[in-house]
Every structure is written in structure tokens, then in C-alpha cells.
Write a protein that holds these residues in place. Structure first.
Motif, PDB file in Angstrom:
ATOM      1  N   VAL A  80      70.114  55.429 -26.002  1.00 53.60           N
ATOM      2  CA  VAL A  80      68.855  55.147 -25.314  1.00 53.60           C
ATOM      3  C   VAL A  80      69.114  54.003 -24.344  1.00 53.60           C
ATOM      4  CG1 VAL A  80      66.490  54.317 -25.599  1.00 53.60           C
ATOM      5  CG2 VAL A  80      67.471  55.838 -27.313  1.00 53.60           C
ATOM      6  N   GLY A  81      68.478  54.042 -23.214  1.00 55.21           N
ATOM      7  CA  GLY A  81      68.589  52.942 -22.263  1.00 55.21           C
ATOM      8  C   GLY A  81      69.758  53.086 -21.315  1.00 55.21           C
ATOM      9  N   SER A  82      69.710  52.251 -20.288  1.00 55.16           N
ATOM     10  CA  SER A  82      70.741  52.295 -19.256  1.00 55.16           C
ATOM     11  C   SER A  82      72.040  51.689 -19.792  1.00 55.16           C
ATOM     12  CB  SER A  82      70.272  51.519 -18.023  1.00 55.16           C
ATOM     13  OG  SER A  82      70.100  50.158 -18.359  1.00 55.16           O
ATOM     14  N   THR A  83      73.098  51.887 -19.054  1.00 56.66           N
ATOM     15  CA  THR A  83      74.406  51.373 -19.457  1.00 56.66           C
ATOM     16  C   THR A  83      74.821  50.192 -18.577  1.00 56.66           C
ATOM     17  OG1 THR A  83      75.523  53.008 -18.082  1.00 56.66           O
ATOM     18  CG2 THR A  83      75.196  53.565 -20.417  1.00 56.66           C
ATOM     19  N   ASP A  84      73.853  49.335 -18.243  1.00 53.73           N
ATOM     20  CA  ASP A  84      74.191  48.169 -17.450  1.00 53.73           C
ATOM     21  C   ASP A  84      74.287  46.920 -18.316  1.00 53.73           C
ATOM     22  OD1 ASP A  84      71.477  48.281 -17.862  1.00 53.73           O
ATOM     23  OD2 ASP A  84      70.906  47.987 -15.794  1.00 53.73           O
ATOM     24  N   TYR A  85      74.617  45.801 -17.698  1.00 54.03           N
ATOM     25  CA  TYR A  85      74.894  44.547 -18.389  1.00 54.03           C
ATOM     26  C   TYR A  85      73.768  44.136 -19.340  1.00 54.03           C
ATOM     27  CZ  TYR A  85      76.062  39.627 -19.081  1.00 54.03           C
ATOM     28  OH  TYR A  85      76.354  38.410 -19.637  1.00 54.03           O
ATOM     29  N   GLU A  86      72.544  44.284 -18.911  1.00 56.51           N
ATOM     30  CA  GLU A  86      71.400  43.837 -19.712  1.00 56.51           C
ATOM     31  C   GLU A  86      71.319  44.550 -21.063  1.00 56.51           C
ATOM     32  OE1 GLU A  86      71.140  44.672 -16.437  1.00 56.51           O
ATOM     33  OE2 GLU A  86      71.045  42.594 -15.739  1.00 56.51           O
ATOM     34  N   ASN A  87      71.888  45.738 -21.188  1.00 55.42           N
ATOM     35  CA  ASN A  87      71.832  46.482 -22.444  1.00 55.42           C
ATOM     36  C   ASN A  87      73.099  46.339 -23.290  1.00 55.42           C
ATOM     37  OD1 ASN A  87      69.231  47.435 -22.326  1.00 55.42           O
ATOM     38  ND2 ASN A  87      69.796  49.245 -21.163  1.00 55.42           N
ATOM     39  N   CYS A  88      74.006  45.469 -22.884  1.00 56.15           N
ATOM     40  CA  CYS A  88      75.200  45.205 -23.696  1.00 56.15           C
ATOM     41  C   CYS A  88      74.874  44.132 -24.720  1.00 56.15           C
ATOM     42  CB  CYS A  88      76.366  44.733 -22.821  1.00 56.15           C
ATOM     43  SG  CYS A  88      77.122  46.034 -21.859  1.00 56.15           S
ATOM     44  N   HIS A  89      75.169  44.402 -25.975  1.00 50.69           N
ATOM     45  CA  HIS A  89      74.982  43.415 -27.036  1.00 50.69           C
ATOM     46  C   HIS A  89      76.228  42.530 -27.091  1.00 50.69           C
ATOM     47  CE1 HIS A  89      72.308  46.671 -28.150  1.00 50.69           C
ATOM     48  NE2 HIS A  89      71.717  45.896 -29.021  1.00 50.69           N
ATOM     49  N   PRO A  90      76.165  41.379 -27.666  1.00 45.33           N
ATOM     50  CA  PRO A  90      74.987  40.783 -28.285  1.00 45.33           C
ATOM     51  C   PRO A  90      74.075  40.159 -27.240  1.00 45.33           C
ATOM     52  CG  PRO A  90      76.908  39.412 -28.676  1.00 45.33           C
ATOM     53  CD  PRO A  90      77.379  40.625 -27.937  1.00 45.33           C
ATOM     54  N   PHE A  91      72.823  40.003 -27.619  1.00 47.10           N
ATOM     55  CA  PHE A  91      71.829  39.383 -26.758  1.00 47.10           C
ATOM     56  C   PHE A  91      71.676  37.919 -27.140  1.00 47.10           C
ATOM     57  CE2 PHE A  91      69.955  43.804 -27.081  1.00 47.10           C
ATOM     58  CZ  PHE A  91      70.486  44.232 -25.872  1.00 47.10           C
ATOM     59  N   ASP A  92      71.172  37.138 -26.206  1.00 45.57           N
ATOM     60  CA  ASP A  92      70.853  35.733 -26.455  1.00 45.57           C
ATOM     61  C   ASP A  92      69.343  35.615 -26.430  1.00 45.57           C
ATOM     62  OD1 ASP A  92      70.963  32.970 -26.729  1.00 45.57           O
ATOM     63  OD2 ASP A  92      71.210  32.651 -24.578  1.00 45.57           O
ATOM     64  N   GLN A  93      68.784  35.137 -27.515  1.00 46.97           N
ATOM     65  CA  GLN A  93      67.341  35.004 -27.603  1.00 46.97           C
ATOM     66  C   GLN A  93      66.998  33.643 -28.172  1.00 46.97           C
ATOM     67  OE1 GLN A  93      64.936  37.297 -26.639  1.00 46.97           O
ATOM     68  NE2 GLN A  93      63.552  35.619 -27.003  1.00 46.97           N
ATOM     69  N   ARG A  94      66.037  32.977 -27.587  1.00 47.46           N
ATOM     70  CA  ARG A  94      65.566  31.670 -28.060  1.00 47.46           C
ATOM     71  C   ARG A  94      64.119  31.792 -28.490  1.00 47.46           C
ATOM     72  NH1 ARG A  94      70.169  28.785 -28.511  1.00 47.46           N
ATOM     73  NH2 ARG A  94      71.382  28.921 -26.637  1.00 47.46           N
ATOM     74  N   ASP A  95      63.737  31.010 -29.487  1.00 47.12           N
ATOM     75  CA  ASP A  95      62.341  31.006 -29.868  1.00 47.12           C
ATOM     76  C   ASP A  95      61.565  30.056 -28.950  1.00 47.12           C
ATOM     77  OD1 ASP A  95      62.778  28.390 -30.808  1.00 47.12           O
ATOM     78  OD2 ASP A  95      62.776  28.971 -32.907  1.00 47.12           O
TER      79      ASP A  95
END
Length: 99
Positions: A80-95
Motif C-alpha cells: 500500500v502507498g507510494s514507493t518514495d522516501y516518505e514511505n520508507c521506514h523507520p519513521f521519526d515521530q515526536r510527541d
């Protein structure tokens, strides 16, 4: 479906050979790769939206000794989803407190 690799140790351990073996699976998971190496409460992210086995960056990165107490690595087979940089894991998330 994707594959994950993780390290959690009390002392730094060498991971180059383990990562080379893990990333060799990218022939079946060709839609991106990524690593998060943990440093206390922060992490350095490295990722690309291409197959790990084709990545000149990853090859150069693993040509030098890499030791860590904690990290995760990911190879993607897009369902699911595109195969661009934004969909490569791992993600960085801050609260909301930037933690």
C-alpha cells in the motif's frame, strides 16, 4: 510484507555481517530500506526508497565497522502507498513535548 531486524544489547555489538545478511533479502523486498541507530533518547535515521542490494550508499556505509547497543532495520515490499522516501521506514515521530 516487510521484514524487520533489531538489536538490543547491554554493550555495543558489531552488526555489519548481520546487516549484510538481512539486507540481502531485499531482492524479495525491493521497495526501500532503512535503519535507525539509537543514541540514548535520540536516533539517527538512514533510508532510501530503493532496494538495499542496489544501494551504493548502504554498501559504503557497511564497508566500515558499525557497532551499536540498539538499532532497527527495515526492508520494504510495498503493498500500500507510494514507493518514495516518505514511505520508507523507520519513521521519526515526536510527541507534543518533542520527545
Amino acid at each position: 510484507m516487510c521484514e524487520l531486524f533489531g538489536v538490543s544489547a547491554s554493550v555495543p555489538v558489531p552488526v555489519n555481517e548481520l546487516l549484510k545478511e538481512f539486507f540481502s533479502h531485499s531482492t524479495e523486498h525491493p521497495n526501500g530500506w532503512g535503519m535507525a541507530i539509537f543514541h540514548g533518547n535520540s536516533a539517527s535515521l538512514e533510508k532510501e526508497p530503493e532496494a538495499a542490494f542496489r544501494s551504493s550508499y548502504l554498501k559504503a556505509r557497511l564497508a566500515h565497522p558499525l557497532q551499536t547497543e540498539g538499532m532497527i532495520a527495515h526492508i520494504r515490499k510495498a503493498t500500500v502507498g507510494s514507493t518514495d522516501y516518505e514511505n520508507c521506514h523507520p519513521f521519526d515521530q515526536r510527541d507534543c513535548f518533542r520527545r
